[in-house]
Design a protein around this motif. Structure first.
Motif, PDB file in Angstrom:
ATOM      1  N   ALA A 176     -30.325  62.796   1.146  1.00  0.00           N
ATOM      2  CA  ALA A 176     -29.239  62.997   2.249  1.00  0.00           C
ATOM      3  C   ALA A 176     -30.041  63.289   3.441  1.00  0.00           C
ATOM      4  O   ALA A 176     -31.006  63.219   3.683  1.00  0.00           O
ATOM      5  N   ASN A 177     -29.251  63.311   4.360  1.00  0.00           N
ATOM      6  CA  ASN A 177     -29.723  64.053   5.690  1.00  0.00           C
ATOM      7  C   ASN A 177     -29.016  65.363   5.875  1.00  0.00           C
ATOM      8  O   ASN A 177     -28.133  65.956   5.025  1.00  0.00           O
ATOM      9  N   GLY A 222     -23.141  62.011   4.895  1.00  0.00           N
ATOM     10  CA  GLY A 222     -23.234  60.677   4.529  1.00  0.00           C
ATOM     11  C   GLY A 222     -24.230  59.817   5.162  1.00  0.00           C
ATOM     12  O   GLY A 222     -24.594  60.274   6.328  1.00  0.00           O
ATOM     13  N   VAL A 275     -29.572  55.234   0.090  1.00  0.00           N
ATOM     14  CA  VAL A 275     -28.993  55.518  -1.274  1.00  0.00           C
ATOM     15  C   VAL A 275     -27.916  56.295  -0.939  1.00  0.00           C
ATOM     16  O   VAL A 275     -27.047  56.651  -1.836  1.00  0.00           O
ATOM     17  N   PRO A 312     -34.362  59.151  -6.615  1.00  0.00           N
ATOM     18  CA  PRO A 312     -34.719  58.014  -5.614  1.00  0.00           C
ATOM     19  C   PRO A 312     -35.991  58.429  -4.993  1.00  0.00           C
ATOM     20  O   PRO A 312     -36.579  59.410  -5.247  1.00  0.00           O
ATOM     21  N   VAL A 368     -37.446  59.779  -2.523  1.00  0.00           N
ATOM     22  CA  VAL A 368     -36.957  60.527  -1.245  1.00  0.00           C
ATOM     23  C   VAL A 368     -37.833  60.308  -0.028  1.00  0.00           C
ATOM     24  O   VAL A 368     -39.161  60.241  -0.250  1.00  0.00           O
ATOM     25  N   ALA A 404     -38.773  57.680   1.454  1.00  0.00           N
ATOM     26  CA  ALA A 404     -39.523  56.419   1.430  1.00  0.00           C
ATOM     27  C   ALA A 404     -38.691  55.075   1.954  1.00  0.00           C
ATOM     28  O   ALA A 404     -39.096  54.023   2.018  1.00  0.00           O
TER      29      ALA A 404
HETATM   30  N1  AR6 Z   1     -30.671  53.201  -6.061  1.00  0.00           N
HETATM   31  C1  AR6 Z   1     -31.866  53.669  -5.984  1.00  0.00           C
HETATM   32  N2  AR6 Z   1     -32.755  53.867  -4.918  1.00  0.00           N
HETATM   33  C2  AR6 Z   1     -32.058  53.217  -3.812  1.00  0.00           C
HETATM   34  C3  AR6 Z   1     -31.024  52.735  -3.719  1.00  0.00           C
HETATM   35  C4  AR6 Z   1     -29.953  52.911  -4.895  1.00  0.00           C
HETATM   36  N3  AR6 Z   1     -28.884  52.549  -5.161  1.00  0.00           N
HETATM   37  N4  AR6 Z   1     -30.422  52.499  -2.400  1.00  0.00           N
HETATM   38  C5  AR6 Z   1     -31.620  52.733  -1.450  1.00  0.00           C
HETATM   39  N5  AR6 Z   1     -32.741  53.142  -2.519  1.00  0.00           N
HETATM   40  P1  AR6 Z   1     -33.538  55.911   2.023  1.00  0.00           P
HETATM   41  P2  AR6 Z   1     -34.757  58.446   3.094  1.00  0.00           P
HETATM   42  C6  AR6 Z   1     -34.098  53.426  -2.169  1.00  0.00           C
HETATM   43  O1  AR6 Z   1     -33.347  55.231   3.191  1.00  0.00           O
HETATM   44  O2  AR6 Z   1     -35.695  57.513   3.513  1.00  0.00           O
HETATM   45  C7  AR6 Z   1     -29.743  57.928   4.988  1.00  0.00           C
HETATM   46  O3  AR6 Z   1     -29.176  57.259   5.879  1.00  0.00           O
HETATM   47  C8  AR6 Z   1     -34.671  52.933  -0.932  1.00  0.00           C
HETATM   48  O4  AR6 Z   1     -34.788  51.653  -1.004  1.00  0.00           O
HETATM   49  O5  AR6 Z   1     -32.110  55.900   0.968  1.00  0.00           O
HETATM   50  O6  AR6 Z   1     -34.821  59.877   2.384  1.00  0.00           O
HETATM   51  C9  AR6 Z   1     -29.601  59.348   4.694  1.00  0.00           C
HETATM   52  O7  AR6 Z   1     -28.276  59.631   5.266  1.00  0.00           O
HETATM   53  C10 AR6 Z   1     -35.834  53.561  -0.558  1.00  0.00           C
HETATM   54  O8  AR6 Z   1     -37.021  53.630  -1.427  1.00  0.00           O
HETATM   55  O9  AR6 Z   1     -33.626  57.566   2.022  1.00  0.00           O
HETATM   56  C11 AR6 Z   1     -30.608  59.914   5.686  1.00  0.00           C
HETATM   57  O10 AR6 Z   1     -30.111  59.887   7.076  1.00  0.00           O
HETATM   58  C12 AR6 Z   1     -35.491  55.080  -1.225  1.00  0.00           C
HETATM   59  O11 AR6 Z   1     -34.230  54.573  -1.799  1.00  0.00           O
HETATM   60  C13 AR6 Z   1     -31.744  58.805   5.685  1.00  0.00           C
HETATM   61  O12 AR6 Z   1     -31.296  57.611   5.116  1.00  0.00           O
HETATM   62  C14 AR6 Z   1     -35.041  56.036  -0.169  1.00  0.00           C
HETATM   63  O13 AR6 Z   1     -34.372  55.606   1.062  1.00  0.00           O
HETATM   64  C15 AR6 Z   1     -32.754  59.208   4.670  1.00  0.00           C
HETATM   65  O14 AR6 Z   1     -33.772  58.696   4.419  1.00  0.00           O
END
Ligand code: AR6
Length: 175
Positions: A22-23, A28, A32, A118, A120, A122
């Motif tokens: 999350a953030n 939201g 992910v 997931p 986190v 990345a």
């Molecule tokens: N299932 C599993 N992994 C997933 C899915 C899914 N359905 N969708 C994406 N991933 P990210 P962060 C992977 O960007 O870097 C959001 O806007 C994705 O390919 O979701 O921690 C939040 O609100 C990647 O490898 O999270 C925050 O503002 C991994 O999940 C920000 O993004 C994490 O990518 C958080 O960024």
């Protein structure tokens, strides 16, 4: 405690708790986070708003974790954690490790047996996948088994083949 790897969509996992990248706002976002809110429905956001109104008026700090319902998803809970934004000039690894440790602590408080994570930080937050995988695996192994009573499986659910392979490398025993 077993550590398992799956390539797939975390929202479809039949586990006790799904961890959300999350953030701090808990309101939201994309990636992910967006997928979890879409799959789980509005009940998740309602609980997040309640958390902001009560225990977390300033939002959830990076490295911490908090639980809500999983709404319509097969899981029972969502554990929301906030990863650090990657920085090439500042080492934020301990904050990323804290996301895993705090999420597992919350999972234990919930008596969860199976938890899905997931990768986190990345995605949008830019953490290089190999390093994100190393930190995820090391902090999960550090949590087990002494401090773990209820957990039986930590499942890393990776969206892409590349992410899956990075986690598989991180899990390989070093000789
Ligand atoms: N299932 C599993 N992994 C997933 C899915 C899914 N359905 N969708 C994406 N991933 P990210 P962060 C992977 O960007 O870097 C959001 O806007 C994705 O390919 O979701 O921690 C939040 O609100 C990647 O490898 O999270 C925050 O503002 C991994 O999940 C920000 O993004 C994490 O990518 C958080 O960024």
């Amino acid at each position: 405690m077993d550590i398992t790897l799956v390539q797939g969509d975390i929202t479809e996992q039949r586990v006790d708790a799904v961890v959300n990248a999350a953030n701090s706002s808990l309101m939201g976002g994309g990636g992910v986070d967006g997928a979890i809110h879409r799959a789980g429905g509005p009940e998740i956001l309602r609980e997040c708003r309640r958390l902001r109104d009560t225990s977390h008026p300033d939002g959830l700090p990076a490295g911490d974790a908090v639980a809500t319902t999983a709404g319509r998803m097969p899981a029972t809970w969502v554990i929301h954690t906030v990863g650090p934004v990657y920085s090439a000039s500042e080492d934020r690894s301990s904050t990323l490790a804290s996301c895993y440790r705090r999420s597992l602590e919350v999972a234990e408080e919930l008596n969860a047996a199976v938890v899905a994570f997931p990768a986190v930080s990345a995605g949008v937050y830019g953490w290089p996948m190999d390093s994100a995988a190393d930190i995820a695996v090391r902090s999960t192994l550090a949590f087990s088994p002494a401090s773990s009573n209820t957990l039986s499986e930590v499942r890393f659910v990776l969206f892409s083949r590349d992410a899956y392979e990075a986690f598989a490398r991180a899990l390989e025993p070093t000789s």
